[in-house]
Design an enzyme around this catalytic site. Structure first.
Site, PDB file in Angstrom:
ATOM      1  N   GLU A  28       1.947  -6.035 -13.947  1.00 57.43           N
ATOM      2  CA  GLU A  28       3.161  -5.302 -13.561  1.00 57.43           C
ATOM      3  C   GLU A  28       4.410  -6.114 -13.856  1.00 57.43           C
ATOM      4  O   GLU A  28       4.463  -7.309 -13.580  1.00 57.43           O
ATOM      5  CB  GLU A  28       3.129  -4.932 -12.071  1.00 57.43           C
ATOM      6  CG  GLU A  28       4.177  -3.888 -11.711  1.00 57.43           C
ATOM      7  CD  GLU A  28       4.213  -3.560 -10.223  1.00 57.43           C
ATOM      8  OE1 GLU A  28       3.165  -3.191  -9.667  1.00 57.43           O
ATOM      9  OE2 GLU A  28       5.300  -3.691  -9.626  1.00 57.43           O
ATOM     10  N   GLU A  66      -0.538  -6.230  -4.888  1.00 56.97           N
ATOM     11  CA  GLU A  66       0.259  -7.161  -4.086  1.00 56.97           C
ATOM     12  C   GLU A  66      -0.250  -7.331  -2.655  1.00 56.97           C
ATOM     13  O   GLU A  66       0.394  -6.899  -1.701  1.00 56.97           O
ATOM     14  CB  GLU A  66       1.742  -6.741  -4.143  1.00 56.97           C
ATOM     15  CG  GLU A  66       2.232  -6.763  -5.590  1.00 56.97           C
ATOM     16  CD  GLU A  66       3.746  -6.569  -5.783  1.00 56.97           C
ATOM     17  OE1 GLU A  66       4.438  -6.256  -4.805  1.00 56.97           O
ATOM     18  OE2 GLU A  66       4.200  -6.734  -6.917  1.00 56.97           O
TER      19      GLU A  66
END
Ligand SMILES: *[C@@H]1O[C@H](CO)[C@@H](O)[C@H](O)[C@H]1NC(C)=O
Ligand SMILES: *[C@@H]1O[C@H](CO)[C@@H](O)[C@H](O)[C@H]1NC(C)=O
Ligand SMILES: *[C@@H]1O[C@H](CO)[C@@H](O)[C@H](O)[C@H]1NC(C)=O
Ligand SMILES: *[C@@H]1O[C@H](CO)[C@@H](O)[C@H](O)[C@H]1NC(C)=O
Length: 522
Positions: free
Chosen positions: A365, A260
């Site tokens: 994820e 991220e």
């Protein structure tokens, strides 16, 4: 009705032999209802339900596996294919000439929290839990994402090179979390897996001394510019990680450019993050990470970019992949499922695939219970099983080659997590009672992961009428067909499947259910 009784007789004969032919070692769910809509299956050191080692019946028959809000969990039945239409209102036709992406696999993440929870069980229960995911009678996980150093699902903040100004990484060392927990568990998982595991490494933060904010958390990026010493050292850190794990016989299929990257661009981000803009990521891969990996002992390790929410696509991919210098080192684009509702899959994933078909798309994820409106563990939530299956089908139908869940196991509170970012997991451990619960989401994963082997290829599927069913169809390397069907509606749907190779298959998708149909074609 002699024909009818003859076929009933056939089914009885097949059922008698089914136990030994089709489901070696299968055993039933021990259900527990915690009042969240459906049940969990309880497992302990000596017992865990399992669909066993699946083998498909001969041509003329098909296997059907059902999980439902009403309580079925991978319940197996056999049906026979028919020469004529069954007359069902809805027909799903397998279109084998329409071929799409090849499947890579499914899996979850060996976080510090997952390792702590697995190891909090007795040796027997640990073994049962690992077998559920990785053994031949488990659900066929082949991808394991391994965080590099700490993330929020750790009990402390650390990296592998916390000595300030250690630009040569002389002090690089794996943590006790790696050496004592994650590595031994990964080795055990590898030993029980019938296939080599595809390990995937992702880093959350660089050491604080390399960063603009001097901390692992909050808004901060690498100091300097791509090509500069912090960016070079950060690439070297990845190579050192691969080298250290290789000493334990664990080699990585792929690494991502970092978890991220947009988190580290946000003010006061609460846990470990490292900000990259797409331009910085592009230049770091082109100038530092790509050349360093190419020159290392791991030139075949894949580099996967983004590792962040799909709403950043296709823009992120355009910036990074349009550049030939970075694009030549890159293999794929990784997406997380958070906020998927905000952006349709075709606009983000489909567009990216059509712009850059030579790069694969992969989910790295996902977890339930992350939203502030629906936080933490919910034992037995069927809604969450549907969220998983809906997202997986949507992704698969838009060229995604694999789907990786987040923590392999969490405790009853959805941790440990040092910032209390508690979420849900397909396996929830109750260490005090030495049991673990397999959530409905575990079976959502199973309906895909157990059947879609690496190399399975998505094929076309057309529906004769409008339907609420969601579905995706595949041909496996042995030419058998797998069809996964999700019914999120409150009513049962009867339908037939038409595969010209075998005929018509009659099936029913109960209300709020997930169905995998599979059959041989020769
Ligand atoms: C484990 O669960 C099974 C099935 O519920 C039960 O028969 C058995 O007694 C349990 N074993 C232990 C050690 O609790
Ligand atoms: C299948 O359909 C054909 C043509 O409609 C018919 O002649 C035949 O009897 C049917 N077979 C069965 C087993 O129902
Ligand atoms: C490492 O893995 C290889 C292949 O899987 C195996 O042959 C070898 O024995 C392993 N070595 C160690 C030290 O575990
Ligand atoms: C960030 O954190 C600091 C220190 O806790 C605080 O003073 C500041 O208001 C925060 N900024 C934002 C935008 O939340």
């Amino acid at each position: 009705m002699t024909l009818h009784s003859a076929s009933v007789h056939l089914v009885v004969v097949v059922f008698l032999s089914a136990d030994c032919i089709l489901s070696l070692g299968s055993s039933k769910c021990v259900p527990r209802d915690f009042g969240h809509g459906s049940v969990v299956c309880e497992c302990n050191s000596t017992y865990c339900d399992s669909v066993g080692s699946v083998r498909l019946p001969p041509v003329g028959l098909f296997s059907s596996y059902l999980s439902s809000r009403a309580g079925s969990r991978m319940e197996q039945t056999l049906g026979h294919s028919q020469a004529n239409s069954t007359g069902a209102g809805l027909r799903l036709t397998i279109e084998k000439q329409q071929k799409y992406q090849m499947i890579r696999g499914f899996g979850g993440a060996m976080t510090d929290a997952a390792a702590i929870n697995i190891l909090s069980l007795s040796a027997g229960a640990q073994e049962q839990l690992l077998r559920q995911y990785f053994s031949d009678d488990g659900i066929g996980y082949s991808i394991v994402r391994v965080p590099m150093a700490s993330c929020d699902f750790s009990t402390r903040l650390y990296t592998y090179a916390d000595t300030p100004a250690d630009y040569n990484l002389d002090g690089f060392t794996l943590a006790p979390e790696d050496v004592n927990m994650k590595i031994p568990l990964l080795q055990r998982a590898q030993t029980m897996s019938p296939q080599p595991l595809s390990l995937l490494a992702s880093a959350w933060s660089a050491p604080s001394w390399m960063k603009t904010n001097g901390a692992l958390t909050g808004k901060g990026s690498l100091k300097g510019q791509p090509g500069g010493k912090e960016y070079k050292t950060w690439a070297h850190y990845y190579i050192r990680f691969l080298e250290e794990y290789a000493k334990y016989n664990l080699t990585f299929w792929a690494l991502t450019t970092g978890n991220e990257p947009t988190a580290g661009l946000m003010t006061n981000y609460s846990f470990q993050a490292l900000g990259f803009t797409p331009e910085q990521q592009r230049d770091w891969v082109a100038m530092d990470l790509g050349p360093a990996l190419h020159a290392s002992s791991f030139p075949h390790t894949h580099i996967i970019i983004l590792d962040d929410n799909r709403l950043l696509l296709p823009h992120w991919a355009k910036v990074v992949l349009s550049d030939v210098q970075s694009g030549r080192y890159i293999h794929g684009v990784a997406v997380h499922w958070y906020m998927d509702r905000l952006i349709p899959a075709d606009i983000s994933l489909g567009t990216t695939h059509h712009l850059y078909p030579e790069y694969y798309l992969i989910g790295t994820e996902a977890c339930a219970g992350w939203s502030p409106l629906d936080r933490g563990v919910k034992l037995g939530s069927w809604d969450r099983a549907e969220q998983y299956a809906h997202d997986i089908i949507e992704d698969l139908n838009q060229y995604v080659v694999g789907w990786t869940d987040w923590n392999l196991a969490l405790d009853l509170t959805g941790g440990p997590n040092w910032v209390k970012n508690f979420v849900d997991s397909p396996v929830i451990v109750d260490a005090k009672q030495d049991v673990f619960y397999k959530q409905p989401t575990f079976y959502s994963m199973a309906h895909f992961s157990k059947f879609l082997w690496e190399g399975s290829q998505r094929v076309g599927l057309s529906a004769s009428t409008q339907t609420k069913l969601e579905y995706s169809a595949f041909i496996r390397p042995d030419q058998s067909v797998v069809l996964i069907i999700l019914n999120r509606s409150p009513s049962e749907v009867e339908f037939e499947v038409w595969d010209p190779a075998v005929g018509f298959l009659q099936a029913t998708a109960p209300a709020h259910s997930l169905l995998t149909l599979a059959w041989n074609t020769h």
